[in-house]
Design a protein around this motif. Structure first.
Motif, PDB file in Angstrom:
ATOM      1  N   ALA A  32       0.477  27.215  65.334  1.00 48.18           N
ATOM      2  CA  ALA A  32       1.610  27.390  65.266  1.00 48.18           C
ATOM      3  C   ALA A  32       2.093  25.989  64.127  1.00 48.18           C
ATOM      4  O   ALA A  32       1.630  24.898  64.805  1.00 48.18           O
ATOM      5  N   PRO A  33       2.242  26.081  63.644  1.00 44.43           N
ATOM      6  CA  PRO A  33       2.892  24.726  62.693  1.00 44.43           C
ATOM      7  C   PRO A  33       3.380  23.699  63.834  1.00 44.43           C
ATOM      8  O   PRO A  33       4.054  22.811  63.777  1.00 44.43           O
ATOM      9  N   HIS A  34       4.650  24.308  65.078  1.00 42.18           N
ATOM     10  CA  HIS A  34       5.395  24.006  65.421  1.00 42.18           C
ATOM     11  C   HIS A  34       4.863  23.955  67.232  1.00 42.18           C
ATOM     12  O   HIS A  34       5.384  23.694  67.752  1.00 42.18           O
ATOM     13  N   SER A  35       2.936  23.872  67.690  1.00 45.33           N
ATOM     14  CA  SER A  35       2.885  24.422  68.679  1.00 45.33           C
ATOM     15  C   SER A  35       3.110  23.223  69.575  1.00 45.33           C
ATOM     16  O   SER A  35       2.625  23.084  71.053  1.00 45.33           O
ATOM     17  N   HIS A  36       3.099  21.586  68.845  1.00 42.88           N
ATOM     18  CA  HIS A  36       2.864  20.673  69.646  1.00 42.88           C
ATOM     19  C   HIS A  36       3.899  20.257  70.444  1.00 42.88           C
ATOM     20  O   HIS A  36       3.895  19.504  70.871  1.00 42.88           O
ATOM     21  N   ILE A  37       5.330  20.890  69.889  1.00 46.33           N
ATOM     22  CA  ILE A  37       6.391  20.989  70.349  1.00 46.33           C
ATOM     23  C   ILE A  37       6.471  21.526  71.085  1.00 46.33           C
ATOM     24  O   ILE A  37       7.161  22.194  71.157  1.00 46.33           O
ATOM     25  N   LYS A  38       7.159  21.154  72.999  1.00 47.74           N
ATOM     26  CA  LYS A  38       6.996  20.723  74.214  1.00 47.74           C
ATOM     27  C   LYS A  38       9.051  20.990  74.105  1.00 47.74           C
ATOM     28  O   LYS A  38       9.012  21.502  75.730  1.00 47.74           O
ATOM     29  N   GLY A  39       9.453  20.534  73.470  1.00 44.55           N
ATOM     30  CA  GLY A  39      10.537  20.456  74.201  1.00 44.55           C
ATOM     31  C   GLY A  39      11.525  18.749  73.440  1.00 44.55           C
ATOM     32  O   GLY A  39      11.073  18.180  72.394  1.00 44.55           O
ATOM     33  N   LEU A  40      13.033  18.331  73.906  1.00 44.11           N
ATOM     34  CA  LEU A  40      13.543  17.391  73.638  1.00 44.11           C
ATOM     35  C   LEU A  40      12.445  15.703  73.721  1.00 44.11           C
ATOM     36  O   LEU A  40      12.661  15.076  72.588  1.00 44.11           O
ATOM     37  N   GLY A  41      11.763  16.208  74.833  1.00 44.31           N
ATOM     38  CA  GLY A  41      11.357  14.912  74.784  1.00 44.31           C
ATOM     39  C   GLY A  41      12.281  13.600  75.451  1.00 44.31           C
ATOM     40  O   GLY A  41      12.401  12.606  75.182  1.00 44.31           O
TER      41      GLY A  41
END
Length: 475
Positions: A32-41
């Motif tokens: 998906a377009p935001h598959s790389h987002i895992k959290g706020l970091g």
């Protein structure tokens, strides 16, 4: 296309093979377009890492959202709203998804777009009310007496059918269960045998049987059989610990929206467990306020008894400027409700006309009275270096290799046009590189993509030029 002329035996584009998977047994998942987002970091002190959890840049916005996450976890943000503002492609939706990841899977997260309220089936306010109810979770804890263990024996006992002289019927079933501590043999009702057949339970399966209701559930296959070969993929579980007969606390998570839907189409019993079991997927129907009040009374009773716990979740409304004045007024009422979730709004508008009015111009297209309730977080435009890091992160997620010249070129494209346009060039360029027999994307692939596709700014400039030419010819 250049790739089609590189060799006479090149494979046509429509016959291009599928991209290889990481392993032969791995199941490919949609990227998906935001598959790389895992959290706020964020660090433990609440400061944003430069590149953390897939997030690049937006340090101030991420730190602000981290404070909001802490408020939500401590249940001190319920009934408030967070407004994310910024230009298109600056990570507003990514921030909302990162907040969802930080809260965990047990906290309800209900995303929607402002235009979803304009449905032909139900009223606008009903769509908003349903979204709010689906964002309020109910964690039900119930202690039950159960029999749990690995099935060592499964013997149905037959008897003459008392209603007919022909055939036989199952009078009872004998089940042997084994745990780490011991074994037990049960003599159960024939109706439980029917449930066992329905669940396809055989010797070697780990099951648990509720003593009061007789419900049977298959947990999985005992890991003692893990070395055997099966045609079907199995879930192997360890042998249960403790005694066969035990008291176990079962936790089930539902939302108030689920309970509303189940009560709107009642089936079976009247207790809350029957309501949860009667959830069906059918056409959308409006739920009356009276029914919601009755559900709230039942929920409050279970909370007072200590059986259930209310878990406020998050409603995310993207493109909130698409709502009209009627929806904004209703949002004010929903935010003041004693059972209100956290609300996150997002918009890319500046001063604009509030939809549904002819003379009310407000910042972000949101009425001032609702804007006054919001904590506003601004997202910043990405720098060239940050765009390059985002492109490289997306390439890693999609399994693509980029040459240094390509990364520099795409960073420039993202800076001059938009980040989304730069990311959209990745996959088509990888197809051209594959057809040309290259393992990585080269600069010529990106140049050909620019010949085939236009970005929004170039397209708008071409339209303006054509319009001015038409005007000169007309004059």
């Amino acid at each position: 296309m250049k790739a089609s002329t590189s060799a006479s035996t090149a494979t046509p584009a429509h016959n291009a093979p599928l991209p290889p998977t990481t392993s032969s047994n791995a199941r490919s998942s949609r990227i998906a377009p935001h598959s790389h987002i895992k959290g706020l970091g964020l660090t433990s002190e609440g400061y944003a890492n430069v590149d953390g959890a897939g997030f690049i840049g937006q340090t101030n916005a991420r730190e602000a959202c981290g404070v909001v996450v802490d408020l939500i976890k401590s249940r001190k943000f319920s009934g408030r709203a967070l407004l994310l503002v910024g230009a298109p492609g600056t990570g507003k939706t990514a921030l909302a998804l990162a907040v969802s990841h930080e809260l965990g899977t047990k906290v309800p997260f209900c995303p929607m777009v402002g235009s979803e309220v304009y449905s032909t089936e139900v009223k606008k306010t009903e769509v908003l009310a349903e979204a709010f109810r689906r964002a309020i979770g109910l964690r039900i804890k119930e202690t039950k007496e159960i029999y749990e263990g690995e099935v060592t024996e499964l013997t149905p006992t037959e008897a003459e059918n008392p209603l007919s002289g022909y055939g036989k019927t199952v009078s009872h079933v004998v089940i042997g269960l084994k745990t780490v501590k011991g074994t037990k043999q049960l003599r159960l009702d024939p109706t439980i045998y029917e449930a066992i057949l329905k669940e396809k339970i055989v010797v070697g399966d780990v099951v648990y049987i509720e003593q009061q209701t007789g419900a049977v559930k298959r947990v999985g296959r005992s890991d003692a059989y893990a070395a055997s070969y099966d045609l079907e993929s199995e879930t192997y579980v360890p042998l249960p610990k403790g005694e066969v007969h035990k008291r176990k606390e079962l936790v089930q998570d539902v939302t108030l929206g689920d309970l509303d839907s189940a009560n709107a189409r009642p089936q079976g019993g009247q207790d809350i467990m029957s309501v949860m079991g009667s959830l069906v997927k059918s056409g959308r129907t409006e739920v009356t306020d009276k029914l919601r009040r009755e559900v709230n009374k039942v929920v409050k009773g279970y909370v007072d008894q200590g059986v259930a716990e209310v878990v406020p979740g998050v409603v995310f409304i993207d493109e909130v400027h698409m709502l009209d004045i009627e929806c904004f007024t209703y949002l004010n009422a929903l935010l003041e409700s004693p059972m209100a979730p956290t609300v996150i709004l997002a918009t890319n508008r500046g001063n604009s006309l509030v939809r549904g009015t002819t003379d009310i111009v407000s910042p972000h297209g949101v009425p001032v009275d609702l804007l006054d309730r919001c904590m506003i977080v601004k997202t910043d435009a990405y720098t060239r270096e940050q765009i390059g890091k985002v492109v490289q992160t997306r390439a890693n997620v999609e399994g693509l290799k980029l040459s240094p010249e390509v990364l520099n070129k795409l960073a420039g494209e993202g800076e001059s046009s938009s980040l989304r346009y730069a990311l959209q060039l990745l996959t088509p360029a990888s197809i051209l590189a594959h057809l040309a027999g290259r393992a990585q994307i080269e600069l010529e692939d990106i140049n050909e993509m620019n010949e085939l596709f236009l970005d929004a700014k170039t397209s708008a400039a071409m339209i303006s030029e054509n319009r001015s030419v038409d005007t000169e010819m007309a004059s």
